[in-house]
Design a protein around this motif. Sequence first.
Motif, PDB file in Angstrom:
ATOM      1  N   ASN A 189      29.499  33.299  54.369  1.00  0.00           N
ATOM      2  CA  ASN A 189      30.868  33.786  54.213  1.00  0.00           C
ATOM      3  C   ASN A 189      31.027  34.589  52.932  1.00  0.00           C
ATOM      4  OD1 ASN A 189      31.830  31.964  51.955  1.00  0.00           O
ATOM      5  ND2 ASN A 189      31.080  30.452  53.419  1.00  0.00           N
ATOM      6  N   ASN A 190      32.221  35.159  52.782  1.00  0.00           N
ATOM      7  CA  ASN A 190      32.561  36.002  51.632  1.00  0.00           C
ATOM      8  C   ASN A 190      33.552  35.325  50.697  1.00  0.00           C
ATOM      9  OD1 ASN A 190      31.017  38.238  52.589  1.00  0.00           O
ATOM     10  ND2 ASN A 190      32.630  38.634  54.075  1.00  0.00           N
ATOM     11  N   ILE A 191      33.699  34.013  50.768  1.00  0.00           N
ATOM     12  CA  ILE A 191      34.722  33.310  49.977  1.00  0.00           C
ATOM     13  C   ILE A 191      34.517  33.541  48.485  1.00  0.00           C
ATOM     14  CG2 ILE A 191      35.759  31.074  49.415  1.00  0.00           C
ATOM     15  CD1 ILE A 191      34.841  30.170  52.260  1.00  0.00           C
ATOM     16  N   SER A 192      33.301  33.358  48.009  1.00  0.00           N
ATOM     17  CA  SER A 192      33.018  33.513  46.579  1.00  0.00           C
ATOM     18  C   SER A 192      33.357  34.933  46.106  1.00  0.00           C
ATOM     19  CB  SER A 192      31.549  33.209  46.300  1.00  0.00           C
ATOM     20  OG  SER A 192      31.249  33.418  44.950  1.00  0.00           O
ATOM     21  N   PHE A 193      32.915  35.932  46.868  1.00  0.00           N
ATOM     22  CA  PHE A 193      33.191  37.324  46.506  1.00  0.00           C
ATOM     23  C   PHE A 193      34.694  37.592  46.432  1.00  0.00           C
ATOM     24  CE2 PHE A 193      32.931  41.764  46.136  1.00  0.00           C
ATOM     25  CZ  PHE A 193      33.864  42.301  47.000  1.00  0.00           C
ATOM     26  N   GLN A 252      35.010  20.781  44.521  1.00  0.00           N
ATOM     27  CA  GLN A 252      33.771  20.479  45.239  1.00  0.00           C
ATOM     28  C   GLN A 252      33.826  21.007  46.683  1.00  0.00           C
ATOM     29  OE1 GLN A 252      35.486  18.227  43.417  1.00  0.00           O
ATOM     30  NE2 GLN A 252      34.087  17.801  41.738  1.00  0.00           N
ATOM     31  N   GLN A 253      35.008  20.901  47.323  1.00  0.00           N
ATOM     32  CA  GLN A 253      35.147  21.422  48.693  1.00  0.00           C
ATOM     33  C   GLN A 253      34.989  22.944  48.711  1.00  0.00           C
ATOM     34  OE1 GLN A 253      34.739  19.719  51.129  1.00  0.00           O
ATOM     35  NE2 GLN A 253      36.363  18.305  51.645  1.00  0.00           N
ATOM     36  N   ILE A 254      35.585  23.610  47.721  1.00  0.00           N
ATOM     37  CA  ILE A 254      35.461  25.071  47.634  1.00  0.00           C
ATOM     38  C   ILE A 254      33.993  25.442  47.452  1.00  0.00           C
ATOM     39  CG2 ILE A 254      36.059  27.147  46.303  1.00  0.00           C
ATOM     40  CD1 ILE A 254      38.388  25.986  47.979  1.00  0.00           C
ATOM     41  N   ASP A 255      33.295  24.720  46.572  1.00  0.00           N
ATOM     42  CA  ASP A 255      31.880  24.976  46.335  1.00  0.00           C
ATOM     43  C   ASP A 255      31.076  24.800  47.627  1.00  0.00           C
ATOM     44  OD1 ASP A 255      29.064  23.465  44.944  1.00  0.00           O
ATOM     45  OD2 ASP A 255      29.686  25.503  44.421  1.00  0.00           O
ATOM     46  N   ARG A 256      31.332  23.735  48.385  1.00  0.00           N
ATOM     47  CA  ARG A 256      30.628  23.485  49.642  1.00  0.00           C
ATOM     48  C   ARG A 256      30.939  24.569  50.675  1.00  0.00           C
ATOM     49  NH1 ARG A 256      31.785  18.071  52.024  1.00  0.00           N
ATOM     50  NH2 ARG A 256      30.026  18.599  53.347  1.00  0.00           N
ATOM     51  N   LEU A 273      39.648  38.357  42.908  1.00  0.00           N
ATOM     52  CA  LEU A 273      41.000  38.051  42.443  1.00  0.00           C
ATOM     53  C   LEU A 273      40.999  37.390  41.065  1.00  0.00           C
ATOM     54  CD1 LEU A 273      42.679  36.701  45.706  1.00  0.00           C
ATOM     55  CD2 LEU A 273      43.032  38.909  44.606  1.00  0.00           C
ATOM     56  N   GLY A 274      39.816  37.158  40.507  1.00  0.00           N
ATOM     57  CA  GLY A 274      39.719  36.554  39.183  1.00  0.00           C
ATOM     58  C   GLY A 274      40.014  35.064  39.167  1.00  0.00           C
ATOM     59  N   LEU A 275      39.780  34.391  40.284  1.00  0.00           N
ATOM     60  CA  LEU A 275      40.055  32.955  40.380  1.00  0.00           C
ATOM     61  C   LEU A 275      38.783  32.145  40.210  1.00  0.00           C
ATOM     62  CD1 LEU A 275      42.328  32.918  43.584  1.00  0.00           C
ATOM     63  CD2 LEU A 275      43.085  32.675  41.210  1.00  0.00           C
ATOM     64  N   SER A 276      38.891  31.005  39.539  1.00  0.00           N
ATOM     65  CA  SER A 276      37.788  30.054  39.487  1.00  0.00           C
ATOM     66  C   SER A 276      37.838  29.209  40.762  1.00  0.00           C
ATOM     67  CB  SER A 276      37.908  29.150  38.263  1.00  0.00           C
ATOM     68  OG  SER A 276      39.032  28.297  38.403  1.00  0.00           O
ATOM     69  N   GLN A 277      36.787  28.459  41.019  1.00  0.00           N
ATOM     70  CA  GLN A 277      36.790  27.565  42.176  1.00  0.00           C
ATOM     71  C   GLN A 277      37.926  26.547  42.048  1.00  0.00           C
ATOM     72  OE1 GLN A 277      32.836  25.846  42.450  1.00  0.00           O
ATOM     73  NE2 GLN A 277      32.148  27.483  43.809  1.00  0.00           N
TER      74      GLN A 277
END
Length: 189
Positions: free
Chosen positions: A6-10, A31-35, A15-19
């Motif tokens: 997926n492209n979630i991290s990109f 942790q869910q975002i990281d997974r 948008l300049g957001l941390s996890q």
Amino acid sequence: MAAMNNNISFLRKKLGLSQQELANIIGTSQQQIDRLEKAERKLTADWMQKLSLALKCKPADLIDFTQTQSSATKVETAIARVIGAIETKFSNMVREFAADEQYEISFRPPKKDFGKKFFALVVEGGAFQTYPANSELIFTQGKVSPVNPSLRENASSFKAAASVKTNNYKFDIGNKCFEGHLVKSIRSE
């Protein structure tokens, strides 16, 4: 069934957001975002709806359709760590990313460059030479040395070393001087 890439991290970094910030917006844990970003968790319709609203995109933008699941069409790729950005709006200064801002991109390098180490910079604020804004410039990693304090007046300046002919660059980022050969530009939008 394995989770798809997926492209979630990109999109989050765009948008300049941390996890953690993204997790706070959609009401989940870091942790869910990281997974989810690592495709260790399935991207369900519910996750896609929450994430697309938070990341200001269409649900389909979350899916990386460039990855193929067929082993017959497997493409050899390399990884480059994106370590900073060329801020081109008013100058060609290089801005170093903090450790939590850095990310890795997968790309197909020229055959002659397979097996080499790579790093990348994002073009921000406008075009740099022929490279559009929001493209990622990938370099083979050449010499990395400490910055000479007596030459610090030009620190962080992105300066070409015969770049028109050879695509070799030398620039300061943080407390290190990087030398590299530009091998690829990837349009990230």
